[in-house]
Design an enzyme around this catalytic site. Structure first.
Site: not given
Ligand SMILES: NC(=O)c1ccc[n+]([C@@H]2O[C@H](COP(=O)([O-])OP(=O)(O)OC[C@H]3O[C@@H](n4cnc5c(N)ncnc54)[C@H](O)[C@@H]3O)[C@@H](O)[C@H]2O)c1
Length: 416
Positions: A257-259
């Site tokens: 979900h982040c990078l």
């Protein structure tokens, strides 16, 4: 006793709720997903990182529901809402702002509100604070506001919420002080920064740092592939330098979900300041190309075995975005599977953490059934439970995108 409200009981919010409950706090959890609320009420966790036993041990302390009114009794409200991108790759603050409006309606004097979602610098001050103030209370005077990014790496056991320093920035000094005292209940070390924006930016720097370094080693993997040099051996050798080098591994692309998402929050914001963020764009471009590069490696490996991709029986090993977890969000495996299906490949997969991939109508197949019945096995995510040396021995052709068979000298293995 401190009562902590947690809004958004997902990958970030639920472990946070459990940690505060374990620290002796009463926790009021609010989530718009009634399924999650029902599961929690029944004492069942939907996250691998929070076991049913862990929830059971704090059963009377976490009260989950869908109504924001319950937050009126909290001393602090921690906001853990998703911050995705729109289809045009722009920040989508809709869930965060909807939840903030709902919190504003029940906000009480003296409460502390902390945003934990990853977002661009300025979000808390320009969006969250004005919405919270809409019902007449003034931030910094009547209630406190802080930003504190979530930094925990899901699935990781050596660094937990307790021993990962927590960065905190407040709207005022008093806001930061209040947030520090709260987080000291669950974290050994709290790092204060001077503004909300510094705290927001800290999280983005951390994720952009990873994204850029992964892109760098991915680019080098493509170059060394052409040159016939083993990138894994090069990374292993470079990592013996005791200073000035940090190990990053190549792979089929970035997931989670982040990078793949967070760096673009900053790019978008930077455009408002007439700055273009070249490193972020370039890293995104290289990392997004990796699934295509990996599919061409599969096609070449099949070609060596005199097989076209069309009709080839392809076993994908590991479909989550990283080892040891079942999260498939933005996983490069999904892109790779889609590309191979488009080319007419017959794709099946094995993943001990992902029983089914509904979007492809696929279910995980046991390795002993899958390998003998496949023309090629593609290691996309190297789960620790899978014996990849055995996979190399049992498969006709292996394409290893994670260096999991590094030690193998087998002639049927092609590595990224
Ligand atoms: N997952 C991670 O490892 C991680 C790590 C660091 C930071 N973050 C950041 O933390 C934030 C949350 O991420 P996550 O992975 O926990 O997301 P998630 O999707 O797992 O959880 C978010 C929760 O919020 C709920 N929700 C959505 N809209 C709501 C609303 N209006 N009212 C109430 N509840 C609502 C959803 O139902 C969901 O349960 C994001 O900004 C993310 O970038 C995530």
């Amino acid at each position: 006793m401190t009562t902590v409200g947690v809004v958004g009981l997902g990958y970030v919010g639920l472990p946070l709720a459990a940690a505060f409950a374990e620290a002796g706090c009463q926790v009021i959890g609010v989530d718009s997903d009634v399924h999650k609320v029902h599961e929690l009420a029944a004492g069942r966790s939907y996250l691998a990182d929070v076991s049913d036993e862990r929830l059971g041990a704090v059963a009377g302390k976490i009260h989950a529901g869908s109504k924001f009114e319950a937050l009126a009794g909290a001393d602090a409200v921690l906001m853990c809402l998703p911050t995705p991108l729109t289809p045009n790759r722009e920040p989508d603050l809709t869930p965060l702002l909807d939840a903030t409006r709902a919190v504003a309606r029940v906000l009480q004097a003296d409460q502390l509100v902390v945003l934990e979602s990853t977002t661009y610098p300025g979000t808390t001050r320009e969006w969250v604070v004005p919405l919270l103030e809409e019902w007449g209370l003034a931030a910094g005077r009547d209630f406190h506001v802080a930003f504190s990014p979530e930094r925990v790496d899901p699935g990781r056991e050596d660094f937990t919420m307790r021993n990962t320093p927590k960065v905190v920035g407040g709207l005022t000094e008093a806001c930061a002080e209040r947030a520090q005292v709260l987080y000291e209940l669950v974290c050994d070390s709290v790092v204060r920064v001077s503004t909300l924006e510094s705290a927001e930016m800290t999280k983005l720097l951390e994720n952009i740092f990873r994204s850029v370094n992964i892109a760098l080693v991915n680019e080098l993997a493509i170059v060394t592939d052409r040159m016939g040099i083993d990138i894994w051996e090069v990374v292993d050798a470079a990592a013996t330098k005791p200073y000035g080098f940090m190990r990053f591994e190549p792979g089929p692309g970035m997931g989670g979900h982040c990078l793949p998402v967070d760096p673009f929050y900053l790019s978008w914001r930077a455009r408002e300041f007439d700055v273009s963020t070249e490193f972020i764009e370039l890293a995104g471009k290289i990392n997004q190309q990796m699934p295509y590069h990996c599919v061409s490696k599969v096609a070449l490996a099949l070609n060596e075995a005199a097989l076209p991709v069309k009709g080839a029986r392809i076993a994908i090993l590991g479909v989550s975005y990283k080892p040891g977890v079942g999260d498939t969000r933005e996983s490069p495996a999904l892109k790779i599977i889609g590309l191979l299906l488009d080319m007419g490949g017959q794709v099946r997969y094995h993943d001990p953490h992902v029983p089914a991939l509904a979007e492809f109508g696929l279910q995980s197949t046991a390795l002993q059934e899958l390998l003998p019945d496949s023309d090629v096995a593609v290691i996309v995510t190297a789960h620790p439970e899978v014996d990849h040396e055995l996979v190399a021995r049992r498969s006709r052709v292996v394409v290893d995108l994670r260096g999991a068979t590094r030690a193998s000298r087998a002639g049927n293995v092609v590595r990224l």
